[in-house]
Design a protein around this motif. Structure first.
Motif, mmCIF file in Angstrom:
data_model
loop_
_atom_site.group_PDB
_atom_site.id
_atom_site.type_symbol
_atom_site.label_atom_id
_atom_site.label_comp_id
_atom_site.label_asym_id
_atom_site.label_seq_id
_atom_site.Cartn_x
_atom_site.Cartn_y
_atom_site.Cartn_z
ATOM 1 N N LEU A 115 66.519 46.342 84.348
ATOM 2 C CA LEU A 115 65.916 45.510 83.302
ATOM 3 C C LEU A 115 64.924 46.347 82.510
ATOM 4 C CD1 LEU A 115 65.190 42.222 85.302
ATOM 5 C CD2 LEU A 115 67.289 42.915 84.133
ATOM 6 N N SER A 116 64.997 46.241 81.187
ATOM 7 C CA SER A 116 64.102 47.022 80.332
ATOM 8 C C SER A 116 63.409 46.130 79.321
ATOM 9 C CB SER A 116 64.893 48.108 79.583
ATOM 10 O OG SER A 116 65.508 48.999 80.484
ATOM 11 N N ASN A 117 62.186 46.454 79.019
ATOM 12 C CA ASN A 117 61.443 45.775 77.964
ATOM 13 C C ASN A 117 61.782 46.459 76.644
ATOM 14 O OD1 ASN A 117 59.689 44.450 76.298
ATOM 15 N ND2 ASN A 117 57.821 45.270 77.228
ATOM 16 N N VAL A 118 62.576 45.801 75.817
ATOM 17 C CA VAL A 118 63.027 46.414 74.563
ATOM 18 C C VAL A 118 62.013 46.243 73.436
ATOM 19 C CG1 VAL A 118 65.465 46.167 75.170
ATOM 20 C CG2 VAL A 118 64.314 44.329 73.916
ATOM 21 N N MET A 119 60.907 45.550 73.734
ATOM 22 C CA MET A 119 59.833 45.412 72.739
ATOM 23 C C MET A 119 58.506 45.827 73.373
ATOM 24 S SD MET A 119 60.852 41.880 70.740
ATOM 25 C CE MET A 119 59.553 42.143 69.528
ATOM 26 N N PRO A 120 58.386 47.119 73.762
ATOM 27 C CA PRO A 120 57.137 47.585 74.377
ATOM 28 C C PRO A 120 55.968 47.514 73.403
ATOM 29 C CG PRO A 120 58.535 49.438 73.787
ATOM 30 C CD PRO A 120 59.354 48.202 73.559
ATOM 31 N N GLY A 121 54.827 47.163 73.928
ATOM 32 C CA GLY A 121 53.627 47.106 73.098
ATOM 33 C C GLY A 121 53.385 45.758 72.455
ATOM 34 N N SER A 122 54.399 44.902 72.431
ATOM 35 C CA SER A 122 54.215 43.583 71.829
ATOM 36 C C SER A 122 53.597 42.625 72.840
ATOM 37 C CB SER A 122 55.558 43.025 71.346
ATOM 38 O OG SER A 122 56.420 42.806 72.451
#
Length: 279
Positions: free
Chosen positions: A28-35
């Motif tokens: 699983l990956s966070n495709v919106m890092p920093g948000s």
């Protein structure tokens, strides 16, 4: 949550005729890092273990053998060399006629220990149609070729149809048509079991007293019944005006009125479509 997280997932499919287990590794990956609101997607998946396709055990026509199913799943875990405590998440899907059995819901809870902390138990024809279309590649074909692709999933008790348009499911249908609605005694070559749907068809067609027919007459009557089943699937698949029998066999139908450009077959019966000389 960190940018990437790995999970071990199990899928258990208990169908009218067969049962299968698959264990996979998911990333699983966070495709919106920093948000502020992360968006988590599956960035990678790999197959760890796939069981053989095994017959679903029943005590009688209306009761799944819970003990035998648990034993079967436990055996597959041993073959895979993994224990239930190593499973993070999973789904138990009871499909087709099995979903209608008296102890279907009880069986789901009995198998919860094999599926990790997050158990998803589903048994509806709509989701079954969508899952089949994803697994067969119909969804992917429709997206890559920019076309409307239909998936026809033929199981032991039901046939599920899903339309995909550019990778999006735009409708599905389910009929009580399958490969195990009539069973023949291998010694006498006569009918030993007919499901409710096949009995209904025989009563509508000129073979209502099929039990009293000779073996040869029964064979001809069965061919007539099967021909009607295929015709009913065609009527739904190609948006034709449904006959009285087709309406009686239809569980649900929200397919759009159009003709698909491509058709994919899946399910246990599909091997007889793609491998014409299977005995």
């Amino acid at each position: 949550m960190s940018e990437k997280h790995s999970l071990t997932s199990v899928g258990i499919d208990i169908g009218t005729t067969t049962t299968k287990l698959v264990i996979s590794y998911l990333t699983l990956s966070n495709v919106m890092p920093g948000s502020r609101i992360p968006r988590i997607e599956i960035s990678n998946k790999s197959l760890f273990y796939a069981s053989e396709v095994r017959f679903t055990p029943f005590i009688d026509r209306e009761t799944i053998d819970e003990v035998a199913v648990r034993r079967m799943i436990s055996e597959e875990y041993q073959k895979a060399g993994i224990t239930p405590d190593k499973i993070d998440t999973g789904a138990i899907i009871i499909t087709g006629e099995s979903a209608k059995k008296e102890n279907a819901e009880k069986l789901v809870h009995a198998l919860a220990e094999f599926s990790g902390d997050f158990v998803v138990a589903t048994a509806g024809p709509e989701l079954e149609s969508i899952i089949a279309g994803k697994g067969s590649g119909a969804e992917d074909i429709s997206q890559k070729e920019h076309c409307i692709c239909a998936n026809v999933d033929i199981g032991g008790g039901t046939t599920n149809i899903a339309y995909y348009d550019n990778g999006r499911c735009i409708g599905n249908a389910c009929l009580e048509v399958g490969g195990r609605l009539i069973e023949i005694d291998l010694l006498s070559h006569t009918i030993k079991y007919m499901a409710k749907a096949s009995k209904m068809i025989s009563e509508k067609l000129p073979c209502s007293n099929i039990d009293s027919f000779s073996p040869e007459a029964q064979r001809q009557a069965i061919e007539t019944i099967l021909t009607q089943m295929v015709k009913s699937v065609d009527e739904v698949l190609f948006s034709e005006t449904p006959s009285e029998i087709t309406r009686a066999l239809t569980v649900n139908n929200d397919l759009p009125k159009l003709v698909p450009q491509k058709i994919i077959f899946s399910g246990g019966v599909s091997r007889y479509i793609y491998q014409k000389h299977v005995s």
